[in-house]
Every structure is written in structure tokens, then in C-alpha cells.
Design a protein around this motif. Structure first.
Motif, mmCIF file in Angstrom:
data_model
loop_
_atom_site.group_PDB
_atom_site.id
_atom_site.type_symbol
_atom_site.label_atom_id
_atom_site.label_comp_id
_atom_site.label_asym_id
_atom_site.label_seq_id
_atom_site.Cartn_x
_atom_site.Cartn_y
_atom_site.Cartn_z
ATOM 1 N N GLN A 164 54.683 26.303 43.609
ATOM 2 C CA GLN A 164 56.857 25.203 44.185
ATOM 3 C C GLN A 164 57.012 26.102 42.898
ATOM 4 O O GLN A 164 58.497 25.630 42.707
ATOM 5 C CB GLN A 164 56.243 24.002 43.156
ATOM 6 N N ASN A 165 56.393 27.295 42.102
ATOM 7 C CA ASN A 165 57.228 27.906 41.167
ATOM 8 C C ASN A 165 57.074 29.724 41.594
ATOM 9 O O ASN A 165 57.312 30.212 40.183
ATOM 10 C CB ASN A 165 56.419 28.312 39.737
ATOM 11 N N ASN A 166 57.696 29.130 42.402
ATOM 12 C CA ASN A 166 57.570 30.651 43.246
ATOM 13 C C ASN A 166 56.764 31.811 42.610
ATOM 14 O O ASN A 166 57.449 33.108 42.706
ATOM 15 C CB ASN A 166 59.053 31.026 43.175
ATOM 16 N N ASP A 167 55.229 31.486 42.297
ATOM 17 C CA ASP A 167 54.133 32.683 41.751
ATOM 18 C C ASP A 167 53.234 33.045 43.583
ATOM 19 O O ASP A 167 53.855 32.103 44.553
ATOM 20 C CB ASP A 167 53.460 32.232 41.393
ATOM 21 N N LYS A 168 52.858 33.719 43.506
ATOM 22 C CA LYS A 168 51.771 34.656 44.178
ATOM 23 C C LYS A 168 50.244 34.126 44.335
ATOM 24 O O LYS A 168 50.361 33.502 42.264
ATOM 25 C CB LYS A 168 52.119 36.193 44.697
ATOM 26 N N ILE A 169 50.016 34.009 45.156
ATOM 27 C CA ILE A 169 48.648 33.515 44.741
ATOM 28 C C ILE A 169 47.732 34.263 45.190
ATOM 29 O O ILE A 169 47.637 34.938 46.732
ATOM 30 C CB ILE A 169 47.851 32.107 45.462
ATOM 31 N N GLY A 170 45.920 35.264 44.740
ATOM 32 C CA GLY A 170 45.315 35.846 44.759
ATOM 33 C C GLY A 170 44.216 35.294 44.793
ATOM 34 O O GLY A 170 44.038 33.978 43.937
ATOM 35 N N VAL A 171 42.904 35.618 45.501
ATOM 36 C CA VAL A 171 41.810 34.705 45.682
ATOM 37 C C VAL A 171 40.448 35.684 45.356
ATOM 38 O O VAL A 171 40.426 36.673 45.905
ATOM 39 C CB VAL A 171 41.718 33.407 46.274
ATOM 40 N N ILE A 172 38.882 35.285 43.997
ATOM 41 C CA ILE A 172 38.458 36.604 44.266
ATOM 42 C C ILE A 172 37.515 35.417 44.865
ATOM 43 O O ILE A 172 37.363 34.011 43.580
ATOM 44 C CB ILE A 172 38.431 37.229 43.033
ATOM 45 N N PHE A 173 36.907 35.284 45.948
ATOM 46 C CA PHE A 173 35.316 34.770 46.093
ATOM 47 C C PHE A 173 34.387 35.012 44.744
ATOM 48 O O PHE A 173 34.320 37.016 45.358
ATOM 49 C CB PHE A 173 35.012 34.307 47.212
ATOM 50 N N PHE A 174 33.824 34.850 44.325
ATOM 51 C CA PHE A 174 32.094 35.771 43.851
ATOM 52 C C PHE A 174 31.315 34.968 43.654
ATOM 53 O O PHE A 174 30.952 33.987 43.569
ATOM 54 C CB PHE A 174 32.877 36.110 42.406
ATOM 55 N N SER A 175 29.534 35.921 43.639
ATOM 56 C CA SER A 175 28.637 34.843 43.506
ATOM 57 C C SER A 175 27.965 35.863 42.456
ATOM 58 O O SER A 175 28.642 36.327 41.058
ATOM 59 C CB SER A 175 27.513 35.515 44.932
ATOM 60 N N ASP A 176 27.367 36.812 42.424
ATOM 61 C CA ASP A 176 27.131 38.125 41.200
ATOM 62 C C ASP A 176 27.191 38.933 41.798
ATOM 63 O O ASP A 176 27.023 39.933 41.573
ATOM 64 C CB ASP A 176 24.910 37.458 41.306
ATOM 65 N N LYS A 177 27.935 38.690 43.259
ATOM 66 C CA LYS A 177 29.186 39.921 43.919
ATOM 67 C C LYS A 177 29.956 39.460 44.025
ATOM 68 O O LYS A 177 30.766 38.603 43.876
ATOM 69 C CB LYS A 177 28.248 40.774 44.574
ATOM 70 N N ILE A 178 31.413 40.264 44.010
ATOM 71 C CA ILE A 178 32.279 39.878 44.726
ATOM 72 C C ILE A 178 31.796 40.066 46.195
ATOM 73 O O ILE A 178 32.459 41.182 47.263
ATOM 74 C CB ILE A 178 33.889 41.162 44.592
ATOM 75 N N GLU A 179 32.289 38.649 46.934
ATOM 76 C CA GLU A 179 31.960 38.179 48.384
ATOM 77 C C GLU A 179 33.592 38.523 48.564
ATOM 78 O O GLU A 179 32.779 38.764 50.329
ATOM 79 C CB GLU A 179 31.489 36.738 48.142
ATOM 80 N N LYS A 180 34.897 38.007 48.260
ATOM 81 C CA LYS A 180 35.507 38.415 48.429
ATOM 82 C C LYS A 180 37.070 38.667 48.392
ATOM 83 O O LYS A 180 37.707 37.797 47.478
ATOM 84 C CB LYS A 180 35.839 37.259 50.068
ATOM 85 N N TYR A 181 38.196 39.698 48.497
ATOM 86 C CA TYR A 181 38.810 39.499 47.753
ATOM 87 C C TYR A 181 40.017 39.354 48.701
ATOM 88 O O TYR A 181 40.091 39.765 49.632
ATOM 89 C CB TYR A 181 39.062 40.359 47.263
ATOM 90 N N ILE A 182 41.401 38.148 48.660
ATOM 91 C CA ILE A 182 42.543 37.595 49.137
ATOM 92 C C ILE A 182 43.531 38.110 48.518
ATOM 93 O O ILE A 182 43.593 37.750 47.305
ATOM 94 C CB ILE A 182 42.392 36.420 49.611
#
Length: 289
Positions: free
Chosen positions: A115-133
Motif C-alpha cells: 500500500q506504500n508502493n514498496d517492494k517485498i522480498g523474503v528469506i526463509f531460514f533455518s540453520d541455512k538459507i532455505e529459500k530466497y524470494i
């Protein structure tokens, strides 16, 4: 989880969190984070009341009088959600697990951001980087993120916040606002990584915990399992000495965590799964405005 069931859950999360972000958080989010994405514009002579941290020492030395850097607010921010997907997030003795609450908070933040016109990204992590969006805009992108949060199966059940922050620092070249959503059930020290990461980015920590992590109920013999290591043991909760030691351990752990955030200059909140996260987020936004 079946596709139809996932879609139904995605829709349910969207309806609740989108309404919250539209009706409650829109203004507060903007005022809390609007000043964090600043681009250097020019220099001018120092005026009374200017922040001394904005002094450009090179220009000041050249002209023998103080000059400050002038910044312009960038129209577009990048928001990164660092989401803990380790085994301990599956725990919950209330109406929802820690993972459920993390999902709702993350979705609310994501809808507030678009709603603020920002970009969104995600880092799923455990004891390693599981997924990067990678960061993107739009409702379709957020629905994809929510679907991933609901159905993601991590390879590891352990936690390493340090590695997640270091990955953020290396993958995000431009300054961003980063929310770390975790129970911070960690065994490694991550303070140095947090200090370095928060110099480059604007990091905010959101801890989600279950109230049973704070105090044990008096229910006699109880089997407890470490959800990250699988270690099992029986404990006698009727022992007052044991319950007191357990509560003291939690308090010491929380004090250490708070000291880590304070020394790293990182804004943070702690939310129990039986609490209203809306109030906590509003408190966080107000503190930063």
C-alpha cells in the motif's frame, strides 16, 4: 497439503491481514518507515538544529566551516522479511502455533508495504538459507509469499539467525528495511552480524513465543521434546524448584536477547501467541514514528 486447502488458507490469511493493513496500519507503517530509505542529494552549510551525524567532514575540511549532507526520501522502499522456518516454530499451546502467528504478521507487513508502493522480498531460514524470494511489488507476489509460508517444508529443523543476516547483507545491495521474524531460539551468538547488518540496513526484530516457554504448568510428570534436535526427556513439573529454575532460565535468556538488540541498536518487540499482535505492531510503529 492439498492445493485447494492451501488456496483456502491463503485466502483466509489475505482477508484478515489485508483488512488490518488497510484499516489500521496504512498511516502508521508509512510514518514509521518513510524516513528509512534516503538518498543523498546535496550538501549545504550547517544550520542550528541540524543533526551532527549528517555533517560531511570532507566538505567541511575543504571549506573550513561545517556542511551537512541533504537527503531526499526515496519514493520506493525495499522490505525484506527474514522468516524463521525451523522446527521450534511448530510449537503452540494456545489457539495457534508460533508459525501461524509469524505467517499472519508477515502477511500484514507485506500488505502494509505494498500500500506504500514498496517492494517485498523474503528469506526463509533455518540453520541455512532455505529459500530466497527476490523483492517485487503487487498482490500476486504477496499471495505467492503467503502460499510459500503456509506450505514451505524446510530441509533443516535448526536455527541460525547469524547466517540469515549475513545473507541479507550480501544479497541486498541497496539499503532496505528488514524484519526478522523468529522465536530467537538460538544457540549461536549473532550480535556482531546484527551490528554490521543494521549499519547497512534498517533491521527490526519481531520475536514470537509461546507462554509455556516462559513458565511451566504444574501437571506432574511431563515428556518434553526439543523440536530442533529431537532430544526427549521426562521432567517433574510438580517440583516448584524446577518450575522456578525454568522461569529463571527464560528470564535470563530474554535479558541476554534484549541486551543484544540494544547493543545492535535494533528496534524489537516480543509477542506471545495468546496476545494481540496488532497492539504490539502499533506500539512498534509508534515508537519509530
Amino acid at each position: 497439503m492439498e492445493t485447494q486447502e492451501i488456496l483456502k488458507k491463503v485466502r483466509k490469511v489475505e482477508i484478515k491481514t489485508r483488512r488490518l493493513s488497510a484499516n489500521i496500519f496504512a498511516g502508521q507503517y508509512h510514518s514509521a518507515f518513510k524516513g528509512r530509505g534516503m538518498a543523498f542529494s546535496e550538501v549545504r552549510e550547517y544550520q542550528f538544529g541540524d543533526d551532527v551525524r549528517d555533517i560531511d567532514w570532507n566538505v567541511t575540511a575543504r571549506f573550513h566551516r561545517p556542511y551537512v549532507k541533504v537527503f531526499e526520501e526515496e519514493r520506493e522502499l525495499t522490505v525484506m522479511l527474514l522468516i524463521d522456518v525451523s522446527g521450534s516454530l511448530d510449537f503452540g499451546t494456545e489457539v495457534q502455533t508460533k508459525r501461524d502467528m509469524v505467517t499472519e504478521i508477515a502477511a500484514t507487513l507485506a500488505f502494509s508495504a505494498i500500500q506504500n508502493n514498496d517492494k517485498i522480498g523474503v528469506i526463509f531460514f533455518s540453520d541455512k538459507i532455505e529459500k530466497y524470494i527476490p523483492p517485487k511489488k503487487g498482490r500476486k507476489h504477496i499471495l505467492y509469499i503467503i502460499r510459500e509460508m503456509l506450505d514451505f517444508k524446510p530441509e533443516s529443523r535448526k536455527t541460525d539467525v547469524k547466517q540469515a543476516i549475513e545473507f541479507l547483507t550480501s544479497v541486498s545491495k541497496r539499503r532496505c528495511t528488514a524484519f526478522v521474524l523468529s522465536d530467537f531460539y538460538v544457540r549461536q551468538d549473532f550480535e556482531q552480524s546484527l551490528i554490521i547488518g543494521n549499519r547497512k540496513h534498517d533491521i527490526v526484530a519481531i520475536q514470537v513465543y509461546d507462554r509455556r516457554a516462559k513458565e511451566l504448568p504444574d501437571v506432574g510428570l511431563m515428556k518434553v521434546v526439543d523440536s530442533e534436535t529431537g532430544f526427549e526427556q521426562y521432567i517433574d513439573t510438580s517440583s516448584k524448584k524446577l518450575r522456578t529454575a525454568y522461569s529463571r532460565y527464560w528470564a535470563n535468556r530474554q535479558n541476554h536477547l534484549q541486551e543484544t538488540f540494544n547493543r545492535s541498536n535494533v528496534d524489537n518487540i516480543s509477542i506471545a501467541t495468546n496476545e494481540d499482535y496488532v497492539k504490539s505492531l502499533l506500539l512498534l510503529f509508534k515508537k519509530r514514528s
